[in-house]
Design an enzyme around this catalytic site. Structure first.
Site, PDB file in Angstrom:
ATOM      1  NE  ARG A  35      -1.964   1.432   3.663  1.00 40.51           N
ATOM      2  CZ  ARG A  35      -1.800   1.263   5.050  1.00 40.51           C
ATOM      3  NH1 ARG A  35      -2.514   0.183   5.325  1.00 40.51           N
ATOM      4  NH2 ARG A  35      -0.953   1.897   5.698  1.00 40.51           N
ATOM      5  CG  HIS A  53      -6.135   2.431   6.900  1.00 40.89           C
ATOM      6  ND1 HIS A  53      -6.639   1.212   6.351  1.00 40.89           N
ATOM      7  CD2 HIS A  53      -7.080   2.870   7.671  1.00 40.89           C
ATOM      8  CE1 HIS A  53      -7.968   1.047   6.896  1.00 40.89           C
ATOM      9  NE2 HIS A  53      -8.175   1.763   7.547  1.00 40.89           N
ATOM     10  CE1 TYR A  84       1.299   2.061   8.554  1.00 35.57           C
ATOM     11  CE2 TYR A  84       0.262   3.672   9.712  1.00 35.57           C
ATOM     12  CZ  TYR A  84       0.483   2.860   8.719  1.00 35.57           C
ATOM     13  OH  TYR A  84      -0.668   3.240   7.624  1.00 35.57           O
TER      14      TYR A  84
END
Lengths: 324, 372
Positions: free
Chosen positions: B268, B272, B281
């Site tokens: 990705r 998100h 992260y």
């Protein structure tokens, strides 16, 4: 009652090839309560299907089957076993029609044997109707008589909307002047019925508590009370008209059910009655419910279940006088 | 002690493995075609079709992300970097087949031919589903994780009972494979031999949680063997490999071979959603490494190397994508016309008396508002 439910499914399956029964042990065994007995033999295992043991999977698969035009009738073996399927129920089954603007209705019946009084161990005697009532998009129906078991289940299967069909376990073996071979009527969902006419107070109840209330009404005669018993039959939609007509006539009401009182159906029903019938009421609407405890072990359940005495105590409290 | 030697095993004289697990196991390395010798045998027309769809898909992702910044979309979970598996999933299906997308798979729905505005309705916030799932044969985008997978199984099962050779392709992310519904769906599909293809897009993270904290399995594709279905591990950025493996699984399902679990290993590139901060992260170096393995550039490189993509063709694809983006921008800039009475539309086939009362209340409020 089990026979009446079974015949309702058999008749529906015979009339409409889209009706499929599925669940755990519903096939060869005929269900742990034998409600689906003989259906697999008569209609084949593709139409009365033993599924893997997975409630979310059963209901989730039923959603997909309904999307393809089938009318699944799902059995959840016991009340508390339905909880794993809760996400499917509240996230998809109940709202699929709405979120797709009617393109995908969910003509699913979820049959849930519910309630106590049969000596079941933990997780076999819950009354979970408040959860279902709190979920918009579901119908919540529960019969208390043998003819209603047939008539309401037929209507539930015919409904284009999802119906939570709560079967009172301890009435499965109740007898009636009813033969599985005689003609039987379909009963529309959403109508309460007066089971016993009376003039001094109304008992509002449903499912397994109906026989209890009828017995209480007989006992109350000795004390000069002429009790009316209204069997709600359908919690969603709720028949305000029949309920209010009765309460306005008698001026007093008690709601009786097995599930916990706090946050239970009785609170909603009492509020509806109070809002609509306030000027006709001679006393506050009372509730007789199960205690606010997890369903107790079988050797103690008689202390938990609302019985005749507890109903009569409430009726006595209806001789209400304003206290300072 | 082997399983067969367990006490009590003799009580099951017929006990034996129903299925040899070996053919069900995925190859340890993700399957790749582009940049390998196998690419020579690929159909030119298919590659160009995939290329057009990838360019279109990438532009759709960047445009939708831009619309969040302009406040025209409430949220957009981007599939930038994952276009190859999104697009391949759409292209392998026949018209009669069904697609069961998750909330990140708007692009798969668009690649299947859905109007982009209708596909984005959920994310814009004017309704939950902007299209007729029966007409498009695309189930509503599912927000609860993995819960749409048993739907795919049920639909495929019902289609097979009806004698229709319909396949259901269900999409889920790596995080979704931890959900109970994932397990139940795979088990039902295998037991019923339902014509379903499960496509897991392993994009590395479930919001912020990396795969290593999600599962201890050798790969997500390995999960298949426990259910008795084949697992396939594919390079999710390789459009040709995705198309091949998905086509094979669809063919297998359609011809009665049962379900397949495919893990597309991808990444990705964006956060998100636009509301998330991915820098908290993951490391820039990791993102850069994946940027070098971009699905659009990967296919472009193959096509250019083989002389199949000239400037004209490249320009035409870009132009078509730009036209789609301009049209989408234009239509999303118009405020949707909303009828508050729609709140009560289609709760039940026949409204309950309670809902009739409430809709009358709202109607009165609206009339009072209008008269003010």
């Amino acid at each position: 009652m089990a026979q009446a439910l079974q015949r309702a499914m058999r008749d529906a399956m015979a009339e409409d090839p889209a009706v499929h029964v599925m669940g755990e042990d519903v096939g060869t065994l005929g269900g742990v309560f034998r409600v689906t007995d003989g259906l697999a033999k008569e209609f084949g295992e593709d139409r009365c299907t033993d599924t893997p043991l997975a409630e979310a999977g059963i209901l989730g698969a039923a959603v997909g089957m309904a999307m393809y035009g089938l009318r699944p009738v799902v059995e959840m073996q016991f009340d508390a076993f339905a909880y794993p399927a809760f996400e499917q129920l509240v996230s998809h089954v109940s709202r699929m029609r709405n979120r797709t603007r009617g393109a995908l209705p969910m003509p699913i019946v979820v049959r849930v044997p519910y309630g106590g009084g049969i000596g079941g161990v933990e997780h076999h005697s819950d009354s979970s109707e408040a959860y279902y009532m709190a979920t918009p998009g579901l119908h919540v129906v529960t019969p208390s008589t043998v003819p209603d078991a047939y008539g309401l289940l037929r209507a539930a299967i015919a409904s284009d909307d999802p119906v939570i069909f709560l079967e009172p376990k301890r009435l499965y073996w109740s007898k009636a002047e009813w033969s599985p071979d005689a003609p039987a009527a379909v009963e529309p969902i959403g109508r309460a019925v007066v089971r016993r006419a009376g003039s001094s107070a109304t008992l509002l109840t449903y499912g397994p508590s109906v026989p209890v209330c009828l017995e209480a009404a007989e006992a109350a005669r000795d004390e000069g009370w002429d009790l009316e018993v209204v069997d709600l039959r359908s919690l969603v939609p709720f028949d305000d008209a029949t309920v209010c007509a009765s309460v306005r006539r008698t001026g007093r009401a008690v709601v009786v059910h097995e599930s916990a009182g706090f946050g239970g159906p009785g609170g909603e029903i009492a509020a509806r009655v109070t809002e609509r019938c306030f000027h006709h009421l001679e006393a506050p609407v009372l509730r007789v419910a199960g205690f606010d405890i997890p369903y107790p072990p079988p050797m103690l359940e008689r202390h938990h279940l609302p019985g005749v005495d507890r109903v009569l105590d409430a009726v006595a409290r209806l001789q209400w006088e304003a206290q300072s | 002690m082997t399983v067969q030697e367990l006490p009590g095993a003799t009580a099951y004289p017929a006990w034996k493995l129903r299925t040899d697990p070996a053919p069900l196991l995925p190859d340890p390395e993700p399957y790749r075609v582009l940049g390998t010798e196998a690419a020579a045998g690929l159909d030119r027309e298919l590659l160009l079709r995939l290329y057009d769809a990838l360019v279109h898909g990438r532009r759709f992702n960047t445009q939708a992300t831009a619309l969040t910044k302009q406040g025209r979309l409430a949220v957009y979970p981007s599939s930038t970097g994952q276009e190859a598996s999104e697009v391949a999933a759409a292209l392998v299906l026949e018209e009669r087949d069904w697609l069961f997308p998750s909330y990140r798979d708007t692009l798969a729905a668009v690649a299947r031919g859905l109007d982009p505005v209708e596909a984005l309705t959920l994310l814009r916030g004017d309704w939950h589903t902007g299209y007729d799932p029966r007409e498009s044969r695309i189930a509503p985008l599912s927000t609860p994780l993995a819960t749409q997978l048993p739907h795919a199984v049920g639909l495929a099962h019902a289609a097979r009972l009806a004698g229709d050779d319909v396949v259901a392709l269900a999409m889920v992310g790596d995080g979704g494979t931890s959900e109970g519904d994932f397990h139940e769906a795979l088990n039902f599909a295998a037991v019923w031999r339902a014509p379903v293809v499960f496509l897991v897009q392993n994009n590395g993270f479930a919001i912020s949680v990396p795969l290593a904290k999600q599962t201890a399995a050798p790969s997500l594709a390995h999960k298949a063997v426990g259910y008795g279905m084949p697992g396939r591990l594919v390079d999710g950025n390789d459009a040709a490999a995705m198309h091949q493996v998905l086509s094979e699984a669809v063919r297998r399902a359609r011809t009665g071979g049962g379900p397949t679990l495919i893990e597309a290993v991808t990444y990705r590139m964006d956060a998100h959603t636009n509301a998330d901060d991915a820098t908290r992260y993951r490391a820039d170096a990791e993102v850069e490494a994946w940027r070098a393995h971009d699905p659009v550039r990967l296919l472009e490189g193959e096509l250019t190397g083989r002389g199949l993509l000239d400037e004209e063709r490249r320009g035409a694809a870009a132009e078509a994508a730009e036209a789609m983006a301009a049209d989408l921008r234009g239509r999303m800039n118009a405020d949707p016309l909303l009828d508050p009475m729609d709140l009560f539309a289609q709760i039940y086939d026949v409204p309950t008396p309670q809902l009739r009362e409430q809709s009358e209340q709202l109607r009165a409020e609206l009339e009072a508002e209008a008269g003010r």
